[in-house]
Write a protein that holds these residues in place. Sequence first.
Motif, mmCIF file in Angstrom:
data_model
loop_
_atom_site.group_PDB
_atom_site.id
_atom_site.type_symbol
_atom_site.label_atom_id
_atom_site.label_comp_id
_atom_site.label_asym_id
_atom_site.label_seq_id
_atom_site.Cartn_x
_atom_site.Cartn_y
_atom_site.Cartn_z
ATOM 1 N N VAL A 1 -4.046 6.435 -3.089
ATOM 2 C CA VAL A 1 -4.351 5.282 -1.710
ATOM 3 C C VAL A 1 -5.288 3.954 -2.329
ATOM 4 N N LYS B 1 1.252 -1.078 -0.119
ATOM 5 C CA LYS B 1 0.188 0.005 0.307
ATOM 6 C C LYS B 1 0.630 1.148 0.057
ATOM 7 N N SER C 1 -8.799 2.256 12.506
ATOM 8 C CA SER C 1 -8.620 3.975 12.030
ATOM 9 C C SER C 1 -8.252 3.968 11.197
ATOM 10 N N GLY C 2 -8.469 4.039 9.339
ATOM 11 C CA GLY C 2 -7.792 4.037 8.293
ATOM 12 C C GLY C 2 -7.619 2.779 7.875
ATOM 13 N N SER C 3 -8.316 0.995 8.610
ATOM 14 C CA SER C 3 -8.057 0.001 7.353
ATOM 15 C C SER C 3 -9.143 -0.250 6.414
ATOM 16 N N GLY C 4 -10.264 0.852 6.428
ATOM 17 C CA GLY C 4 -10.721 0.278 5.621
ATOM 18 C C GLY C 4 -12.450 0.108 5.571
ATOM 19 N N LYS C 5 -12.740 0.414 6.387
ATOM 20 C CA LYS C 5 -14.116 -0.023 6.885
ATOM 21 C C LYS C 5 -15.778 0.614 6.351
ATOM 22 N N SER C 6 -15.626 2.231 6.397
ATOM 23 C CA SER C 6 -16.413 3.112 6.194
ATOM 24 C C SER C 6 -16.289 3.422 4.221
ATOM 25 N N THR C 7 -14.947 3.172 3.701
ATOM 26 C CA THR C 7 -14.203 2.152 2.778
ATOM 27 C C THR C 7 -15.913 1.578 1.235
#
Length: 380
Positions: free
Chosen positions: A20, A10, A42-48
Amino acid sequence: MSLLKAGVGKEQVLTETRAVVGLNDVSLTVPGGAMYMIMGLSGSGKSTLARCINRLNEPTAGKILLDGRDIVPLKPAELLEIRRRRISMVFQHFALLPNKTVVENAEFGLKMRGVPLQQRRKRAEEILSIVGLGKWCKHYPHELSGGMRQRVGLARALATDADLLIMDEAFSALDPLIRSEMQDELLRLQRTLNKTIVFITHDFQEAVKLGTRIAIMKDGAVVREGTPQAIVADPGNDYVSAFTREVDRSRVFEASAVMQPCEAIGKSGEIQIVRQATGKIKRIGFALDSSGRVVGLLDEVAFSKLDAGSACEGLMSREFVKVRENTKLIDAVRMNGPQQPMAVVDADDRFVGLLQAEHILAFIASSPSTVASAHGVPNV
Ligand SMILES: Nc1ncnc2c1ncn2[C@@H]1O[C@H](COP(=O)(O)OP(=O)(O)OP(=O)(O)O)[C@@H](O)[C@H]1O
Ligand SMILES: [Mg+2]
């Protein structure tokens, strides 16, 4: 995409292309009616991931199947229709309209769908009373507490009748007490509404409490997926075991994970006698009727008298605690006031095993690796 396929990380993709990597090779199936938890830091991609499901984020590659139909190639009009009718979303920060009343907020999704005023108002009022805000319809969001606002957000999503609900950190902004109440509320609602819910959280305890399945994300990839029980029993890697360590195992595991088998040892008249098959220091067991339902508890003294030829009827104690096999251990312990062996029964009230407080304690205290192997928790 070609760098990713070649195994480039990444960070390096970012330096080389300034793109990203939000998600990488994520493949999940959310069963209908599931409370599917997506958990990660946080930032692991859940919302994405959540936003891909209704295409608020466009995936660079891959498919998103809704009832088997790929929604990636859909045209804007078709997509809009799906967003209005099939999928609704609850956001972390409520996203209420400040100048509209509670009921107007709750009916907003229906209004967008063109549902006439009377009809949508009736529906919104119904749902608001389900979430405990029946008396607050004419108030404005600023007059409500955070928890109440969150419930308006939930009501708005529920009012649409969408069968898929995406909840992105919906409870994260709430204080612990209200949060716990909202979790119970959601579990209660889910029992009657039976929607498919994708619930995003960074709180593993919340994932375990609510989830029928959990997907754990790290750096845009899914590193573990399964039922809460399977994940706690066998985290599979250090990243996941860091979360599972803090979990109260009595709230995760059910009676069926700890109960001990009994063996049928004979009959006394119409009554079938079963006895604990392992750890026979003290003989204990149950008396069952002809259809396998428990009618009495038999202790050591009863067994000696049975050996001496007495009839079971007069020996068994009718005061015993019965729990369903899917009862959480913590609830089983709470129900077992007299601290006697408990009878575990299936959905048809038929005897399946024996549960003792000391075994529950031993199970809760044992390390994850021993639990998985000793009790054969399926790694699914
Ligand atoms: N619009 C965007 N443009 C570029 N990168 C983004 C965008 N949105 C998210 N990202 C990146 O995608 C990655 C995943 O972000 P995402 O918001 O999905 O994480 P999250 O797991 O929801 O985190 P949180 O718990 O903080 O909400 C992060 O590295 C983030 O920086
Ligand atoms: Mg997020």
